[in-house]
Design an enzyme around this catalytic site. Sequence first.
Site, mmCIF file in Angstrom:
data_model
loop_
_atom_site.group_PDB
_atom_site.id
_atom_site.type_symbol
_atom_site.label_atom_id
_atom_site.label_comp_id
_atom_site.label_asym_id
_atom_site.label_seq_id
_atom_site.Cartn_x
_atom_site.Cartn_y
_atom_site.Cartn_z
ATOM 1 N N VAL A 1 0.835 -1.204 0.000
ATOM 2 C CA VAL A 1 0.000 0.000 0.000
ATOM 3 C C VAL A 1 0.868 1.251 0.000
ATOM 4 C CG1 VAL A 1 -0.209 -0.059 2.524
ATOM 5 C CG2 VAL A 1 -1.913 1.134 1.187
ATOM 6 N N ARG B 1 3.238 1.947 -1.735
ATOM 7 C CA ARG B 1 3.580 2.366 -3.085
ATOM 8 C C ARG B 1 2.582 3.374 -3.634
ATOM 9 N NH1 ARG B 1 4.260 -2.254 -7.500
ATOM 10 N NH2 ARG B 1 2.124 -1.689 -7.993
ATOM 11 N N ASP B 2 1.399 3.318 -3.140
ATOM 12 C CA ASP B 2 0.336 4.148 -3.701
ATOM 13 C C ASP B 2 -0.013 5.342 -2.817
ATOM 14 O OD1 ASP B 2 -1.392 4.505 -5.862
ATOM 15 O OD2 ASP B 2 -3.089 3.798 -4.693
ATOM 16 N N LEU B 3 0.638 5.425 -1.662
ATOM 17 C CA LEU B 3 0.225 6.453 -0.703
ATOM 18 C C LEU B 3 0.348 7.862 -1.256
ATOM 19 C CD1 LEU B 3 1.464 5.448 2.846
ATOM 20 C CD2 LEU B 3 -0.850 5.490 1.927
#
Lengths: 128, 582
Positions: free
Chosen positions: A82, A84-86
């Site tokens: 997760v 990676r997308d924060l």
Amino acid sequence: MRKLKGINRKAAQIESHLDELRHSEQAGAQTPEGEEGAHDVVGLRTGSPPGDPHIPLGCTLIFSPGWETDASGGTAGLCQPVERDLFDCHLGCFWPAQVPDQLNHAPDWTSRCAAAEKDWRNVDLIFP
Amino acid sequence: MMKPIGVSLIAGLVAVGAVAMMPEAALVEGQLREGGIPVTNQAVIESCAACHAVDDQGMMSRISYMRKTPEGWQASLHRMVGLQGLQIEPEQAQEIVRYLSNEHGLAPEELRPGLWDVERRTRADRYPHEVTLRTCTACHSMGRTITQRRSAEEWDLLMDTHRGYYPLIDNQRLRSNAGFGPSAQHPVEEALEHLREAYPLQTAAWAAWSASARTPRLEGRWTLEGWEPARGPVFGTLEIQAVAGSPEQFTTRATYHYPREGTHVVREGEARVYTGYQWRGRSQETSESSAPPATAEVSASGELREVMFLEPGQGELHGRWFTGAHDELGLEVRLRRARSDPVVAGVYPRMLRSGGGEQEVRVYGANLPESAGEADLDLGPGVELVTVESAHADSLIVRVRVEEDSRTGHRTASVNGATLTDALVVFDRVDYMKVEPEAGMARIGGIAMPRQFERYEAIGYHAGADGVPGTELDIRIGPLDVAWELAEYPLTFADDDAEFVGTIDGSGLFTPGIDGPNPERPGNRNNMGDVWVVARYTPPDGEGPALEARGYLLVTTPIYIRWDPSEVMEGPGMRLLDDPLM
């Protein structure tokens, strides 16, 4: 689909591919042991016959299902890790109830974190 | 979590612009038609009138046209401080929340369907209006929505506020499944249509409640009966005292014990009652409490929040006490007012096997007869009282024998005419089990973000008179002592979640794995996953077959922002006000 007949070469290719799939499904074929790489990327849920397109590990594409689960109700299709997308969620204010948005509530949220995948320990829990 | 950007972005911005340009006077005039609630409180006028226009009838723009819970008003106030530059002293903030919760609040019957939200229960959102459900729960629970009442125009303004703060939402979840073509209605419009209809500002329930509501007189003694998952029942009393000069405030002293563990707890606290029935308190364990067992390290201990609902008869308070930092750790509680008559609060153990020989049973309550004999007590058909071993005002210890051929079912306990229905259950065998919650959720954490635990229980059932499990004749017996383990729920190729998601202990407490990418998993996946939680039951003395049941567990991503308005964990500079809810 079965009542439709392909009229060009491309359609014939697809049909023969689908036939193969159908046969292998009926025979209960599984990916042979040791065939590394055939399914090294985790897709969505089982039930998909071997040979389906690889869904990239990560975002759940257009299903936009929910923060906690993917479209199937599980976690396999979620953005992982997760972290990676924060940044994207933060900058795009995409999950405003789950990730602090840069527009209003936490403009400096990522200031101590140059790359979330490495510095994820530096982001704070925000109480708006 | 990919973000499809649609063309309606521009349309959305135009809509926001249009609202922003609407003159304040016109806004007030539009809202007036629906009959707002005039604001007469000096603190609200002083702090809010700089932005919220007041008209000659005392109506303040927006504020006069909505009703909410104390949590709802506190969230608004937080937003005004955080985003609108409001500067306010904690006492003033407290007064504003008090006034608005009382005068612009919800009637008890209006809050009841949304109680789970203020009591911070995890629960699957179910709501009959599908489009509204999908629209709202894209980001937050339906509880947030259904604990508000607004005028028709105010519902529209609420949507505009959402669009103003989060300009992209129209192109994200709120847009999902939007149709195209002339007749396609944007889901937001459909949801708003429903909300305007279902949750109007003026209702008969509110008219009746606001006319009659008074600050309740709660001082006195109450019996306390509760349940903490994984730790079992609690029984005790709560003393409530009024705070002189502040009729809505109370101090409390609770004394209760966990019979299963043999531990006891004493807590002292403070509370405030909003809208005449909404108890919001906070209590601390005192040094008189016994040390909890090692197995209760993660439990509802230390400081607890208290959210309770006072039934309009003012004889019963019920709700939940939870830790706040971990909403999932908490006690279900039910308090009954104890005046001078006997009150039966509960029986332990609650599950009695028929033909199981003589056993000890405790009856908890208040004002129980200290000279009680067998004739004063009745535990229902088939439960024979052998002897009263000891009798105190708050508990009776008796020995009972349950006859071999007693009918399986619930029993009413009665002491000198004071009764408690479903106080105990008599059963001859356990036919099957169900794991509760059927579908649970935990969040990874412990490094950067807090983790969210989950607690499971295995409930035994009797198949009932028809002997067929799963029919409405089945009888719920109660939680059983079981062994717990995690098992893979295969969803993907080479699914290995069960190795990583966390652990479950003997009491049914699931502790999730840590957050952050895990280099040991393919693609550095997090310790997230889907697993089965399996319960195995071996009946004592080999009576009946061994049973197995399983529940689903979703171990998922943390949340990085906590909106819960009653949250007080110290975040870096994020705590703006002292918590007016205490």
